[in-house]
Structures are given as structure tokens and as C-alpha cells.
Design an enzyme around this catalytic site. Structure first.
Site, PDB file in Angstrom:
ATOM      1  N   ARG A 238      -9.233   8.350   7.059  1.00 28.84           N
ATOM      2  CA  ARG A 238      -8.196   7.415   7.390  1.00 28.84           C
ATOM      3  C   ARG A 238      -8.684   6.315   8.220  1.00 28.84           C
ATOM      4  O   ARG A 238      -7.961   5.129   8.020  1.00 28.84           O
ATOM      5  CB  ARG A 238      -6.986   8.288   8.238  1.00 28.84           C
ATOM      6  CG  ARG A 238      -6.233   9.355   7.559  1.00 28.84           C
ATOM      7  CD  ARG A 238      -5.414  10.155   8.122  1.00 28.84           C
ATOM      8  NE  ARG A 238      -4.136   9.505   8.466  1.00 28.84           N
ATOM      9  CZ  ARG A 238      -3.105   9.178   7.845  1.00 28.84           C
ATOM     10  NH1 ARG A 238      -2.933   9.441   6.701  1.00 28.84           N
ATOM     11  NH2 ARG A 238      -1.970   8.554   8.288  1.00 28.84           N
TER      12      ARG A 238
ATOM     13  N   ASN B 208      -0.911  -0.211  -1.781  1.00 25.87           N
ATOM     14  CA  ASN B 208      -1.754  -0.406  -0.669  1.00 25.87           C
ATOM     15  C   ASN B 208      -3.036   0.462  -1.025  1.00 25.87           C
ATOM     16  O   ASN B 208      -3.914   0.939  -0.178  1.00 25.87           O
ATOM     17  CB  ASN B 208      -1.410   0.131   0.650  1.00 25.87           C
ATOM     18  CG  ASN B 208      -0.788   1.895   0.519  1.00 25.87           C
ATOM     19  OD1 ASN B 208      -1.253   2.360  -0.616  1.00 25.87           O
ATOM     20  ND2 ASN B 208      -0.634   2.390   1.679  1.00 25.87           N
TER      21      ASN B 208
ATOM     22  N   HIS C 292      -4.558   6.522  -1.145  1.00 24.30           N
ATOM     23  CA  HIS C 292      -3.778   7.295  -0.589  1.00 24.30           C
ATOM     24  C   HIS C 292      -4.976   8.406   0.436  1.00 24.30           C
ATOM     25  O   HIS C 292      -6.017   8.502  -0.194  1.00 24.30           O
ATOM     26  CB  HIS C 292      -2.973   8.198  -1.323  1.00 24.30           C
ATOM     27  CG  HIS C 292      -2.499   9.617  -0.531  1.00 24.30           C
ATOM     28  ND1 HIS C 292      -1.417   9.484   0.322  1.00 24.30           N
ATOM     29  CD2 HIS C 292      -3.051  10.818  -0.563  1.00 24.30           C
ATOM     30  CE1 HIS C 292      -1.145  10.779   0.907  1.00 24.30           C
ATOM     31  NE2 HIS C 292      -2.185  11.609   0.363  1.00 24.30           N
TER      32      HIS C 292
ATOM     33  N   LYS D  55      -4.802   4.140  -5.980  1.00 20.44           N
ATOM     34  CA  LYS D  55      -3.517   4.014  -6.604  1.00 20.44           C
ATOM     35  C   LYS D  55      -3.321   3.056  -7.691  1.00 20.44           C
ATOM     36  O   LYS D  55      -4.267   2.178  -7.862  1.00 20.44           O
ATOM     37  CB  LYS D  55      -2.501   3.439  -5.511  1.00 20.44           C
ATOM     38  CG  LYS D  55      -2.291   4.577  -4.365  1.00 20.44           C
ATOM     39  CD  LYS D  55      -1.221   3.871  -3.337  1.00 20.44           C
ATOM     40  CE  LYS D  55      -1.164   4.981  -2.124  1.00 20.44           C
ATOM     41  NZ  LYS D  55       0.051   4.795  -1.276  1.00 20.44           N
TER      42      LYS D  55
ATOM     43  N   PHE E 237      12.108   4.701   1.594  1.00 17.18           N
ATOM     44  CA  PHE E 237      11.236   3.932   0.430  1.00 17.18           C
ATOM     45  C   PHE E 237      10.880   5.069  -0.580  1.00 17.18           C
ATOM     46  O   PHE E 237      10.006   4.700  -1.449  1.00 17.18           O
ATOM     47  CB  PHE E 237       9.864   3.358   0.990  1.00 17.18           C
ATOM     48  CG  PHE E 237       9.078   4.448   1.879  1.00 17.18           C
ATOM     49  CD1 PHE E 237       8.214   5.362   1.397  1.00 17.18           C
ATOM     50  CD2 PHE E 237       9.070   4.451   3.276  1.00 17.18           C
ATOM     51  CE1 PHE E 237       7.572   6.335   2.209  1.00 17.18           C
ATOM     52  CE2 PHE E 237       8.687   5.544   4.176  1.00 17.18           C
ATOM     53  CZ  PHE E 237       7.752   6.309   3.642  1.00 17.18           C
TER      54      PHE E 237
ATOM     55  N   ARG F  95      -8.229  -0.722   2.503  1.00 22.26           N
ATOM     56  CA  ARG F  95      -6.950  -1.423   2.520  1.00 22.26           C
ATOM     57  C   ARG F  95      -6.919  -2.785   2.776  1.00 22.26           C
ATOM     58  O   ARG F  95      -6.068  -3.747   2.202  1.00 22.26           O
ATOM     59  CB  ARG F  95      -5.700  -0.829   3.283  1.00 22.26           C
ATOM     60  CG  ARG F  95      -5.450   0.511   2.465  1.00 22.26           C
ATOM     61  CD  ARG F  95      -4.423   1.391   3.454  1.00 22.26           C
ATOM     62  NE  ARG F  95      -3.727   2.531   2.742  1.00 22.26           N
ATOM     63  CZ  ARG F  95      -3.443   3.919   3.237  1.00 22.26           C
ATOM     64  NH1 ARG F  95      -3.442   3.950   4.524  1.00 22.26           N
ATOM     65  NH2 ARG F  95      -2.970   4.769   2.660  1.00 22.26           N
TER      66      ARG F  95
ATOM     67  N   TYR G 120       5.088  13.653  -3.468  1.00 25.35           N
ATOM     68  CA  TYR G 120       5.548  12.976  -2.222  1.00 25.35           C
ATOM     69  C   TYR G 120       6.995  13.629  -1.803  1.00 25.35           C
ATOM     70  O   TYR G 120       7.552  12.792  -0.935  1.00 25.35           O
ATOM     71  CB  TYR G 120       5.737  11.308  -2.272  1.00 25.35           C
ATOM     72  CG  TYR G 120       4.424  10.689  -2.417  1.00 25.35           C
ATOM     73  CD1 TYR G 120       3.804  10.595  -1.298  1.00 25.35           C
ATOM     74  CD2 TYR G 120       3.988  10.036  -3.805  1.00 25.35           C
ATOM     75  CE1 TYR G 120       2.555   9.564  -1.300  1.00 25.35           C
ATOM     76  CE2 TYR G 120       2.885   9.509  -3.660  1.00 25.35           C
ATOM     77  CZ  TYR G 120       2.243   9.080  -2.541  1.00 25.35           C
ATOM     78  OH  TYR G 120       0.875   8.594  -2.096  1.00 25.35           O
TER      79      TYR G 120
ATOM     80  N   GLU H 284      -2.379  18.929  -1.440  1.00 20.18           N
ATOM     81  CA  GLU H 284      -2.799  17.910  -2.142  1.00 20.18           C
ATOM     82  C   GLU H 284      -3.676  18.051  -3.289  1.00 20.18           C
ATOM     83  O   GLU H 284      -3.699  17.855  -4.485  1.00 20.18           O
ATOM     84  CB  GLU H 284      -2.675  16.575  -1.604  1.00 20.18           C
ATOM     85  CG  GLU H 284      -1.527  16.070  -0.719  1.00 20.18           C
ATOM     86  CD  GLU H 284      -1.503  15.071   0.398  1.00 20.18           C
ATOM     87  OE1 GLU H 284      -0.821  14.666   0.976  1.00 20.18           O
ATOM     88  OE2 GLU H 284      -2.659  14.300   0.393  1.00 20.18           O
TER      89      GLU H 284
HETATM   90  P1  CMP Z   1       0.686   6.878   1.489  1.00 19.73           P
HETATM   91  O1  CMP Z   1      -0.607   7.200   2.290  1.00 19.73           O
HETATM   92  O2  CMP Z   1       0.405   6.986  -0.122  1.00 19.73           O
HETATM   93  O3  CMP Z   1       1.783   7.776   1.847  1.00 19.73           O
HETATM   94  C1  CMP Z   1       2.984   7.414   1.619  1.00 19.73           C
HETATM   95  C2  CMP Z   1       3.173   6.061   1.112  1.00 19.73           C
HETATM   96  O4  CMP Z   1       4.548   5.470   0.929  1.00 19.73           O
HETATM   97  C3  CMP Z   1       2.387   5.351   1.752  1.00 19.73           C
HETATM   98  O5  CMP Z   1       1.014   5.505   1.471  1.00 19.73           O
HETATM   99  C4  CMP Z   1       3.033   3.883   1.368  1.00 19.73           C
HETATM  100  O6  CMP Z   1       2.198   3.208   0.200  1.00 19.73           O
HETATM  101  C5  CMP Z   1       4.277   3.974   1.029  1.00 19.73           C
HETATM  102  N1  CMP Z   1       5.249   3.324   1.731  1.00 19.73           N
HETATM  103  C6  CMP Z   1       6.415   2.693   1.420  1.00 19.73           C
HETATM  104  N2  CMP Z   1       6.873   1.988   2.600  1.00 19.73           N
HETATM  105  C7  CMP Z   1       6.515   2.593   3.649  1.00 19.73           C
HETATM  106  C8  CMP Z   1       6.658   2.394   5.076  1.00 19.73           C
HETATM  107  N3  CMP Z   1       7.988   1.940   5.463  1.00 19.73           N
HETATM  108  N4  CMP Z   1       6.075   3.557   5.917  1.00 19.73           N
HETATM  109  C9  CMP Z   1       5.103   4.198   5.349  1.00 19.73           C
HETATM  110  N5  CMP Z   1       4.739   4.303   4.078  1.00 19.73           N
HETATM  111  C10 CMP Z   1       5.529   3.651   3.264  1.00 19.73           C
END
Ligand code: CMP
Length: 139
Positions: free
Chosen positions: A87, A114, A117, A11, A59, A104, A51, A128
Site C-alpha cells: 500500500r 487508478n 488494486h 487495472k 461508486f 498511482r 468487490y 482475494e
Molecule cells: P481499489 O483499491 O481497487 O478498491 C476499490 C476501488 O473503488 C478503489 O480502488 C477505487 O478505484 C474505486 N473507487 C471509486 N470511487 C471511490 C471512492 N470514493 N473511495 C474509494 N474507492 C473508490
């Protein structure tokens, strides 16, 4: 469930903070082979599409704006049990809850920024990966 491919993005925070090399090293040392990779930047429109599954989440707008704020690295990774194992090595979505030694935990600062992804299922890994790469770009 066993699978052999997953999809990742490093990211904007990981790129901005100079962590591309360290994160790719972590990923390859964990046994993942890179089968496609691209350094690119998402428009807000593309980030919104990527997304879309989170469209109803509170969010979503922040996520789209964050993910289009700077360059990213997109990659398809191959390994037995790829989705689940990836994961495990990236850790929990919220870096504050990520296990020590996970990507992370080591490189991320917040739930938005974070670092990486990782696809959450075989089906999404396929969708994806296809979002970024054509068949000819996957080796
Ligand atoms: P990612 O795995 O890229 O998938 C969705 C992203 O939304 C997640 O990582 C986070 O960076 C972002 N995000 C922000 N707030 C939240 C939340 N409350 N729960 C889950 N994902 C979140």
C-alpha cells in the site's frame, strides 16, 4: 501488522496504457516476489463478486463496470509486511493524493482508473488471492 502475502490487480487502464511492464518492474524492484500471476478479464458478475464488500457504496456500479471493461493482470505477491508495504508503494486511492514516486502517482489518472488494486488486510489478501488462484497455481 506483519504478513508475507498480498494480492494485486493491474487495472484496465494500466493494461490499456501499456504500463504492465513498468509496474511489474516497480513492484519487483521494491522487493516483492511474484508467487502467482494471471492475465485475464473479469465478467461484470465476477467483478461484482470480487468487490462485494463495496456493494453499498455509491461508486459500486461504476467500479464493477470499469473493472470488467478490459483485461487485467492479477497477482499474488510475497514480501515481509506485504500488505502494508505494498500500500505504501502504490500510494493513495485517489492518484491526485498519491505521494510522488508511487505507482498511482506515476501511472494513474483518476480514482476509478487508478492503475492498481492492493489488498487492505491479511484476511482480504487471502480471500482475494483465492478468488483467482487455486493452491496449485501459487508458487
Ligand atoms: P481499489 O483499491 O481497487 O478498491 C476499490 C476501488 O473503488 C478503489 O480502488 C477505487 O478505484 C474505486 N473507487 C471509486 N470511487 C471511490 C471512492 N470514493 N473511495 C474509494 N474507492 C473508490
Amino acid at each position: 501488522m506483519r504478513t508475507n502475502r498480498t494480492f494485486t490487480m493491474l487495472k484496465p487502464d494500466a493494461v490499456e496504457n501499456g504500463h504492465i511492464g513498468a509496474i511489474l518492474d516497480h513492484i519487483t524492484k521494491a522487493g516483492f516476489k511474484i508467487v502467482a500471476m494471471k492475465y485475464t478479464k473479469l465478467s461484470a458478475e465476477s467483478a461484482g463478486k470480487f468487490y462485494e464488500v463495496h456493494k453499498e457504496r455509491p461508486f459500486y456500479n461504476d467500479l464493477v463496470s470499469y473493472m470488467s471493461s478490459g483485461p487485467i493482470v492479477a497477482a499474488i505477491l510475497e514480501k515481509d509486511n506485504a500488505v502494508e508495504d505494498f500500500r505504501k508503494i502504490i500510494g493513495a486511492t485517489d492518484p491526485a493524493k498519491a505521494e510522488p514516486g508511487t505507482i498511482r502517482n506515476l501511472y494513474a489518472k483518476s480514482i476509478d482508473a487508478n492503475a492498481v488494486h492492493g489488498s487492505d488486510s491479511d484476511e482480504n489478501a487471502e480471500i482475494e488471492g483465492n478468488f483467482y488462484f487455486s493452491t496449485q497455481e501459487k508458487f
